[in-house]
Design a protein around this motif. Structure first.
Motif, mmCIF file in Angstrom:
data_model
loop_
_atom_site.group_PDB
_atom_site.id
_atom_site.type_symbol
_atom_site.label_atom_id
_atom_site.label_comp_id
_atom_site.label_asym_id
_atom_site.label_seq_id
_atom_site.Cartn_x
_atom_site.Cartn_y
_atom_site.Cartn_z
ATOM 1 N N PHE A 51 -68.878 -3.663 32.952
ATOM 2 C CA PHE A 51 -68.757 -2.594 31.957
ATOM 3 C C PHE A 51 -67.413 -2.653 31.239
ATOM 4 C CE2 PHE A 51 -67.793 1.543 30.294
ATOM 5 C CZ PHE A 51 -68.981 1.890 29.682
ATOM 6 N N ILE A 52 -66.340 -2.753 32.035
ATOM 7 C CA ILE A 52 -65.005 -2.721 31.426
ATOM 8 C C ILE A 52 -64.816 -3.892 30.467
ATOM 9 C CG2 ILE A 52 -62.520 -2.902 31.892
ATOM 10 C CD1 ILE A 52 -63.011 -1.365 34.492
ATOM 11 N N VAL A 53 -65.225 -5.096 30.918
ATOM 12 C CA VAL A 53 -65.031 -6.276 30.067
ATOM 13 C C VAL A 53 -65.902 -6.186 28.812
ATOM 14 C CG1 VAL A 53 -65.315 -8.773 29.934
ATOM 15 C CG2 VAL A 53 -64.249 -7.750 31.945
ATOM 16 N N THR A 54 -67.140 -5.736 28.968
ATOM 17 C CA THR A 54 -67.996 -5.587 27.791
ATOM 18 C C THR A 54 -67.422 -4.542 26.845
ATOM 19 O OG1 THR A 54 -69.885 -6.080 29.206
ATOM 20 C CG2 THR A 54 -70.370 -5.181 27.041
ATOM 21 N N PHE A 55 -66.916 -3.463 27.432
ATOM 22 C CA PHE A 55 -66.363 -2.371 26.636
ATOM 23 C C PHE A 55 -65.156 -2.839 25.822
ATOM 24 C CE2 PHE A 55 -63.812 1.364 25.810
ATOM 25 C CZ PHE A 55 -64.756 2.341 25.507
ATOM 26 N N THR A 56 -64.259 -3.595 26.469
ATOM 27 C CA THR A 56 -63.022 -3.970 25.776
ATOM 28 C C THR A 56 -63.210 -5.155 24.838
ATOM 29 O OG1 THR A 56 -62.429 -5.106 27.812
ATOM 30 C CG2 THR A 56 -61.335 -3.024 27.398
ATOM 31 N N THR A 57 -64.154 -6.068 25.172
ATOM 32 C CA THR A 57 -64.317 -7.233 24.293
ATOM 33 C C THR A 57 -65.485 -7.078 23.329
ATOM 34 O OG1 THR A 57 -65.806 -8.356 25.811
ATOM 35 C CG2 THR A 57 -63.455 -8.780 26.108
ATOM 36 N N GLY A 58 -66.376 -6.146 23.649
ATOM 37 C CA GLY A 58 -67.561 -5.978 22.817
ATOM 38 C C GLY A 58 -68.576 -7.090 23.007
ATOM 39 N N ASN A 59 -68.373 -7.875 24.071
ATOM 40 C CA ASN A 59 -69.283 -8.994 24.314
ATOM 41 C C ASN A 59 -69.912 -8.892 25.711
ATOM 42 O OD1 ASN A 59 -70.507 -11.448 24.836
ATOM 43 N ND2 ASN A 59 -68.933 -12.637 23.746
ATOM 44 N N PRO A 60 -71.199 -8.531 25.785
ATOM 45 C CA PRO A 60 -71.831 -8.358 27.100
ATOM 46 C C PRO A 60 -71.928 -9.642 27.916
ATOM 47 C CG PRO A 60 -73.441 -8.113 25.334
ATOM 48 C CD PRO A 60 -72.106 -8.203 24.679
ATOM 49 N N TRP A 61 -71.881 -10.784 27.232
ATOM 50 C CA TRP A 61 -71.923 -12.057 27.978
ATOM 51 C C TRP A 61 -70.631 -12.261 28.756
ATOM 52 C CZ3 TRP A 61 -76.170 -14.940 28.649
ATOM 53 C CH2 TRP A 61 -77.247 -14.676 27.795
ATOM 54 N N LEU A 62 -69.512 -11.923 28.116
ATOM 55 C CA LEU A 62 -68.236 -11.999 28.840
ATOM 56 C C LEU A 62 -68.251 -11.023 30.009
ATOM 57 C CD1 LEU A 62 -65.469 -12.277 26.085
ATOM 58 C CD2 LEU A 62 -66.178 -13.995 27.762
ATOM 59 N N GLY A 63 -68.878 -9.875 29.779
ATOM 60 C CA GLY A 63 -69.007 -8.888 30.850
ATOM 61 C C GLY A 63 -69.758 -9.465 32.036
ATOM 62 N N MET A 64 -70.836 -10.172 31.735
ATOM 63 C CA MET A 64 -71.631 -10.778 32.810
ATOM 64 C C MET A 64 -70.796 -11.789 33.589
ATOM 65 S SD MET A 64 -74.883 -13.362 32.622
ATOM 66 C CE MET A 64 -76.158 -12.385 31.867
ATOM 67 N N LEU A 65 -70.103 -12.669 32.848
ATOM 68 C CA LEU A 65 -69.287 -13.695 33.496
ATOM 69 C C LEU A 65 -68.211 -13.075 34.387
ATOM 70 C CD1 LEU A 65 -68.708 -16.471 30.816
ATOM 71 C CD2 LEU A 65 -69.903 -16.650 33.012
ATOM 72 N N ALA A 66 -67.561 -12.052 33.844
ATOM 73 C CA ALA A 66 -66.504 -11.399 34.614
ATOM 74 C C ALA A 66 -67.067 -10.767 35.880
ATOM 75 C CB ALA A 66 -65.826 -10.340 33.748
#
Lengths: 308, 366
Positions: A51-66
């Motif tokens: 959630f945090i990574v998707t929220f800050t980068t706007g990219n849900p794929w990065l969120g998944m990876l993180a």
């Protein structure tokens, strides 16, 4: 009517996806002889990281990876404590769950009530998604679903047909024999715990960035424990994990379908847990089922090299 | 630098305490690091936790209040864990204690004097917890069902059942929109000590239960059987121990005392049944660490229960004064538990760091 059935099936798949991901990971871990009861914590940490990574980068794929990375790293606590230090696996797993729930609550607090602008949205597979019912159910889902199916097939293939799979299983069944064959038992165990953590992290991110698009403390709400039960339900076989995950996904959905009929929502909320107990009882009642329910031989036992 | 690990045969009590202290200290350092990630001064936060729980009369009274359920449940869990029966279901055993006691209190309370109704409620609560504890015991011994799973699933079932009761059939007539049952009649409520939420008889009950369970574990044949089952189940079979009987009896006690904790929370503090998270502040889970820190000796849970009650009270206090989320206590619990079991390694193994591996003949275990 067809509308309703399609909608129920779509939601079943969505609800089953994190269960499938979690179960696949736990199967790999337990096959190597390590019981990880920390799924609830690893999922929770994955959910908040995703959630945090998707929220800050706007990219849900990065969120998944993180989230995958967070789950894998977090599970290393369990690996170190139980493999290197030979600590009790039950207690370590419980500690991991408490810690994961705690950390996710702490780190997620500033994000409570802030909706995601970019969530993992559904992808239509060209052509196939136009098939009635099936198209909508199987070919118009988010990336987590497609990935979970691919990963499931991969785990199934690896465990069943490759040398790597045999290696993992032999480590869980008979580590001493595995070692005489030149296998680094500790390394395999570490790797399998890490795979389990990665899957749990990914399952968590599905909850916060695809299933819903907000962070709520305690949003895993017992799914991690259902995963532990599903691992037994699936008899440690990836192929059966599919069945178990979608059956339980369906049970989660049925709660909401039955609610308008005037049945207490609280009684309906018991369904997944009562079903779990019912399934285990069903296995346990028959001699054959009991034997099937037998876990990898050294599950939960610390392995000490060179001793007997 | 090669590391040599050798099994350690025996340890002195002083060494045990030293390792325990070191584990706790390492745990606190880890908690401090987590606080740093949250931009909170760890020294101040940890100081505040202990100051607000043990450093003032008011705080210490709250600590004692919360120690009561932790000691009761923790001593019961210590008993179960001695037999390597991983009872994770104390939370629901507590809830069933509260459910049974509520029923007795509301139905019989108005017609009976306090000295009859209160013991009856505790008896009923013990029974409620015991029944909910027997189920996973039967499941395990008769059907080979993993008790971790069954006790956990039963937790969720019980929690939903309590919610069902308080918004449904047991919803109080005088409670309007709230999910509460009616209040217990006055004679079914425990008297508290001045300016506190401590019921003296309840506190005494907790201490007596812990000491009694300790006596049972270390001084009776039944306790010996529990220990044998835990240490070596194969040997137990040869020694003619009745697994079913021992496990069920053990869970009657373990679940039953958790049920007593539920009655205590109900009759001393809340006076009515309400949502599960109100009745228990996660005592069933915290008590797992209480049992572990107490070295699975039910008697020692008096001390470890007090310690963790302090952490709950202190955690609540800094949560309010420093704006931390409720989950902070979970971080504390999780990290301390991790470091406690890491410490166990040093108790059972000797670790040597050597520059020159000259012990060619000695067989290292790792």
């Amino acid at each position: 009517m067809l509308e309703i059935i399609t909608s129920i099936l779509v939601r079943t798949i969505v609800a089953g996806t994190p269960l499938l991901l979690g179960t696949l990971g736990e199967i790999v871990t337990e096959r190597a002889g390590i019981l990880n009861l920390g799924i609830e914590g690893m999922m929770s940490l994955g959910a908040v990281t995703g959630f945090i990574v998707t929220f800050t980068t706007g990219n849900p794929w990065l969120g998944m990876l993180a989230a995958i990375l967070a789950g894998a790293l977090f599970s290393m606590i369990h690996a170190f404590v139980t493999i290197s230090l030979r600590a009790n696996q039950v207690v370590s797993g419980l500690a991991l769950t408490m810690l994961g729930l705690g950390l996710s609550g702490l780190w997620g607090k500033p994000f409570v009530g802030r909706p995601l602008t970019a969530k993992m949205s559904a992808i239509a597979i060209p052509g196939l998604s136009d098939i009635p019912v099936i198209g909508r159910v199987l070919f118009y889902q988010d990336a987590y679903f497609y990935l979970s199916v691919i990963l499931g097939l991969l785990v199934w293939f690896i465990m069943k047909y490759t040398k790597l799979g045999i290696t993992v299983r032999s480590v869980g069944e008979n580590p001493r024999a595995a070692e005489t064959l030149g296998i680094n038992v500790s390394l395999v165990k570490y790797a399998c715990v890490m795979v389990g953590g990665a899957f749990a992290g990914m399952a968590g991110a599905h909850l916060s960035t695809a299933y819903s698009k907000s962070w709520i403390e305690g949003m895993t709400s017992g799914r991690g424990w259902i995963v532990i039960a599903l691992t037994i339900f699936a008899l440690w076989e990836p192929s059966k994990a599919f069945l178990g995950a979608y059956v339980f996904g369906g049970i989660f959905v049925i709660q909401y379908v039955l609610q308008p009929l005037g049945i207490s929502p609280n009684l309906l909320a018991m369904l997944p847990y009562l079903t779990t107990l019912g399934v285990l009882l069903f296995y346990g009642m028959s001699k054959k089922g009991k034997r099937k329910m037998s876990a990898p031989a050294t599950l939960g036992e610390p392995y000490i090299r060179g001793s007997r | 630098m090669p590391v040599i690990i050798l099994p350690r045969e025996k340890t002195t009590p002083a060494f045990n305490v030293l390792i325990l202290m070191l584990s706790m200290l390492a745990g606190l350092v880890a908690v401090g690091i987590v606080f740093l990630t949250y931009h909170v001064n760890p020294f101040y936060a940890i100081y505040e936790i202990f100051r607000s729980s043990f450093g003032s009369v008011f705080g210490f009274k709250e600590t004692l209040t919360k120690a009561i359920p932790l000691i009761l449940i923790g001593s019961g869990l210590a008993l179960a864990y001695k037999a390597k029966f991983w009872n994770i279901g104390a939370e629901s055993q507590l809830l069933w204690g509260a459910i049974f006691a509520t029923w007795v209190g509301l139905n019989w309370g108005p017609h009976l004097p306090g000295y009859v109704i209160l013991p009856l409620m505790f008896l009923a609560g013990f029974l409620g917890g015991a029944i909910w504890g027997i189920i996973p015991a039967i499941f395990k011994v008769k059907f080979g069902i993993n008790e971790v799973i069954s006790t956990l699933m039963l937790n969720y079932v019980a929690a939903e059942f309590v919610k069902f009761l308080v918004v449904g059939p047991w919803k109080g007539a005088t409670k309007y929109g709230y999910p509460y049952t009616d209040d217990l009649p006055d004679q079914a409520i425990l008297t508290l000590m001045n300016n506190s939420r401590i019921s003296l008889p309840l506190l005494i009950l907790a201490v007596v239960v812990a000491l009694t369970l300790s006596f049972i574990v270390y001084r009776t044949r039944f306790g010996y059987e529990i220990r044998v089952i835990g240490e070596n189940s194969e040997a137990g079979k040869y020694a003619g121990i009745d697994f079913f009987r021992t496990t069920v009896l053990m869970m009657v006690l373990s679940g039953g005392v958790a049920g007593l904790a539920g009655v205590g929370e109900l009759t001393a503090i809340h006076h009515h049944l309400s949502y599960p998270e109100t009745i228990s502040a996660g005592y069933g889970f915290t008590a797992i660490i209480v049992a572990w820190l107490g070295r699975l000796n039910p008697g020692f849970t008096i001390l470890s229960g007090l310690f963790f009650a302090g952490i709950i009270v202190g955690g609540d206090a800094i949560q309010m004064s420093m704006g931390l989320p409720a989950a902070t206590v979970n971080v504390f619990n999780g990290l301390l538990l991790v470091f406690l079991i890491m410490g166990d390694f040093l108790l059972s193994h000797r670790v040597r760091f050597t520059l020159r591996p000259k012990l060619k003949n000695t067989k290292a275990t790792n």
